[in-house]
Scaffold this motif. Structure first.
Motif, short mmCIF file in Angstrom:
data_model
loop_
_atom_site.label_atom_id
_atom_site.label_comp_id
_atom_site.label_asym_id
_atom_site.label_seq_id
_atom_site.Cartn_x
_atom_site.Cartn_y
_atom_site.Cartn_z
N SER A 315 -1.18 37.09 -22.00
CA SER A 315 -0.05 36.31 -21.51
C SER A 315 0.16 36.58 -20.01
O SER A 315 -0.15 37.66 -19.52
CB SER A 315 1.23 36.68 -22.27
OG SER A 315 1.00 36.71 -23.66
N THR A 316 0.68 35.57 -19.31
CA THR A 316 1.03 35.77 -17.90
C THR A 316 2.44 36.32 -17.84
O THR A 316 3.41 35.59 -18.08
CB THR A 316 0.92 34.46 -17.12
OG1 THR A 316 -0.41 33.95 -17.21
CG2 THR A 316 1.26 34.67 -15.65
N VAL A 317 2.55 37.60 -17.55
CA VAL A 317 3.85 38.29 -17.52
C VAL A 317 3.93 39.13 -16.26
O VAL A 317 2.98 39.20 -15.48
CB VAL A 317 4.06 39.16 -18.77
CG1 VAL A 317 4.07 38.30 -20.04
CG2 VAL A 317 2.97 40.23 -18.88
N ASP A 318 5.06 39.80 -16.05
CA ASP A 318 5.23 40.64 -14.87
C ASP A 318 4.56 42.00 -15.07
O ASP A 318 4.35 42.45 -16.21
CB ASP A 318 6.72 40.82 -14.58
CG ASP A 318 7.45 41.38 -15.78
OD1 ASP A 318 7.73 42.59 -15.80
OD2 ASP A 318 7.70 40.61 -16.73
N PRO A 319 4.21 42.69 -14.00
CA PRO A 319 3.52 43.98 -14.12
C PRO A 319 4.35 45.04 -14.82
O PRO A 319 3.79 45.94 -15.46
CB PRO A 319 3.20 44.36 -12.67
CG PRO A 319 4.03 43.46 -11.81
CD PRO A 319 4.27 42.22 -12.60
N GLU A 320 5.68 44.95 -14.74
CA GLU A 320 6.54 45.92 -15.42
C GLU A 320 6.38 45.80 -16.94
O GLU A 320 6.33 46.81 -17.65
CB GLU A 320 8.00 45.72 -15.04
CG GLU A 320 8.34 46.08 -13.60
CD GLU A 320 7.80 45.07 -12.60
OE1 GLU A 320 7.45 45.48 -11.47
OE2 GLU A 320 7.72 43.86 -12.94
N MET A 391 -2.52 37.31 -11.09
CA MET A 391 -2.28 36.04 -11.78
C MET A 391 -1.00 35.38 -11.28
O MET A 391 -0.96 34.15 -11.09
CB MET A 391 -2.21 36.26 -13.29
CG MET A 391 -2.06 34.98 -14.10
SD MET A 391 -3.42 33.81 -13.80
CE MET A 391 -4.80 34.74 -14.44
N LEU A 392 0.03 36.16 -11.06
CA LEU A 392 1.28 35.59 -10.56
C LEU A 392 1.10 35.01 -9.16
O LEU A 392 1.66 33.96 -8.83
CB LEU A 392 2.38 36.65 -10.56
CG LEU A 392 2.91 37.07 -11.94
CD1 LEU A 392 3.94 38.19 -11.80
CD2 LEU A 392 3.53 35.87 -12.67
#
Length: 507
Positions: A315-320, A391-392
């Protein structure tokens, strides 16, 4: 499709599973390959790829009789390359025939009325053009796919394989379940990957033959799980199955699993069950909350993780979020990799995604055949969190670019200029790309069927802006584009394609 009478060497359209009809040639199977029981079928080698398969007679149509019909319903670039390969094949075959007839006439011999040799069922030679009285006709063979060209060195020639299927290195991968003998074990990944050390110290890796198109994949013997069958996940799973992987699927809406079960996938009742049953479990969901819930929620992945189990977050999510998921998975003895994908539904269906991976390098290596099935290339970017950052950034650029293109189209209209002419000019310049052409054509046709959800690109813009805040780095262009997408969402465009951002400018 209606049943037809075919012979070795005939050109056909073959239909396989969910995939569109594809041009191919009926060839002789290897002698050690059994024909499927209870099915009348032919062994077909497809043009523009290195795929082979037993195809039921009712799933075959003669090439020439149905050419116009098939070209009308299939418009993809890969499909056109395959058709071009057939036409080139026919053109060169005709030229060879005429050349042979001319030689025969000059010697006072009667020219043959039969341009092609029809091979016997026991003949292992794949070349329907081969004639014992002539020299090797490999220069009469059609051009290979564009993907094959990518792997060749400067000045290399490209020939349709005329060696026997038995000796074809691409053969077992596609027909693994039908072959009497198991496929050979996968080569060490170091031999299959081109590794480039960057100045930054991170490593980017491209699989030299990482494409689902050419069939050159030996599927891993590890059990694969996949969670999430949305726009991206569906295409990924379909290609994993096509390439011979053993896959167990789960989706929040269970009905979406039915089609894949019919294609040979197994069904998992919960994410925990899938993780416990499989060696490597992939997930591809909509946002950080969905990713966390899938792992740490009721009957979540974490309950099925045991020492040695692998979890791959696509999934494209935040690094946190990635850091949190990595910690909880490894705390149970599991191995973690993030592998978000860059692309669209169409590219997912075609097995042409770009995979960005980071985390446990050994998991990345274990996923080699899976990544080759779903994508055209993959990069390993170091420690967990690096892939989500990259990715972001990529999606921030894409989202901002799409908003700018939509702004240009609407400004053209507002100033009395032709939008189609604007697009024609744009596509002749330095900014020309398939992305620009497809998205602009969709806008002009009012077609906003989702290829990548607008709500997801807005989510990515928001996460990229937040990442910029944490790095104390300005993101003014992304911030402006984000406001336009928020406007589009307010106009009920969330579940349309990202090109529907156009509507934010006309309301």
């Amino acid at each position: 499709m209606a049943a037809v009478h075919l012979r070795i060497g005939d050109l056909v359209w073959g239909k396989l599973g969910r995939y569109p009809p594809w041009p191919g040639k009926v060839v002789s199977p290897p002698k050690d390959l059994k024909k499927p029981r209870g099915k009348k079928c032919h062994f077909v080698k497809f043009f523009g790829t290195e795929d082979h398969a037993w195809i039921k007679v009712e799933q075959l149509k003669p090439y020439h009789a149905h050419k116009e019909e098939m070209i009308k319903i299939n418009k993809g670039k890969r499909f056109q390359q395959a058709v071009d390969a057939v036409e080139d094949y026919l053109k060169k075959a005709k030229g060879k025939e005429q050349n042979s007839e001319g030689k025969a006439e000059s010697k006072g011999k009667k020219a043959s009325n039969k341009p092609l040799k029809i091979l016997d069922e026991d003949d292992e030679d794949l070349s329907a053009l081969k004639d014992p009285s002539e020299k090797d006709l490999t220069d009469s063979d059609p051009e290979p796919s564009a993907i094959e060209r990518l792997g060749a060195g400067p000045g290399s020639g490209f020939k349709w394989e005329s060696s026997t299927v038995k000796n074809d290195p691409h053969f077992h991968h596609f027909l693994l379940s039908q072959s009497e003998k198991p496929a050979s074990s996968m080569e060490p990944i170091s031999k299959r990957l081109k590794i480039i050390e960057e100045v930054t110290g991170s490593t980017s890796i491209q699989a030299a033959d990482s494409t689902a198109i050419n069939g050159s994949i030996t599927p891993t013997d590890k059990r694969i799980g996949f969670l999430g069958l949305g726009l991206m996940g569906s295409g990924i799973v379909s290609n994993l199955l096509k390439m011979g992987h053993v896959v167990t699927v789960w989706n929040r809406t269970a009905e979406k699993c039915d089609l894949f079960i019919q294609e040979g996938a197994r069904l998992g009742r919960t994410p925990a069950e899938v993780a416990s049953m499989c060696d490597i479990t992939f997930s591809c969901v909509s946002d950080p909350k969905a990713a966390r819930d899938l792992v740490m929620g009721p009957s979540g992945v974490l309950q099925g993780i045991r020492p040695g189990k692998c979890y791959v977050e696509m999934s494209t999510v935040d690094p946190e979020t990635i850091t949190e998921l990595s910690q909880v998975i490894t705390s149970r003895g599991g191995r973690f990799l993030e592998a978000p994908v860059s692309g669209s539904q169409q590219l997912s269906n075609e097995g042409m995604l770009v995979i960005l991976a980071a985390g446990d390098r050994t998991v990345y290596e274990d996923c080699s055949s899976c990544f080759q099935a779903m994508g055209k290339t993959s990069f390993f970017l170091g420690e967990a969190g690096n892939a989500s950052k990259m990715m972001l950034i990529l999606n921030m650029v894409q989202g901002s670019f799409m908003a700018t293109i939509a702004e240009g189209l609407t400004l053209a209209q507002a100033t009395g200029q032709s939008q189609q002419t604007f697009l024609d000019i744009l596509c002749q310049g330095q900014m020309a790309s398939t992305f620009v052409d497809q998205k602009c054509q969709n806008i002009l046709q009012g077609n906003f069927k989702p290829d990548y959800y607008l709500k997801h690109i807005q989510k990515d813009l928001r996460l990229a802006i937040s990442m910029g805040d944490m790095a104390n780095h300005p993101t003014p262009m992304a911030a402006a584009a984000n406001e336009v997408y928020k406007r589009a969402k307010a106009l009920d465009q969330s579940d349309n394609d990202i090109s529907a951002v156009y509507r934010a400018y006309i309301h």
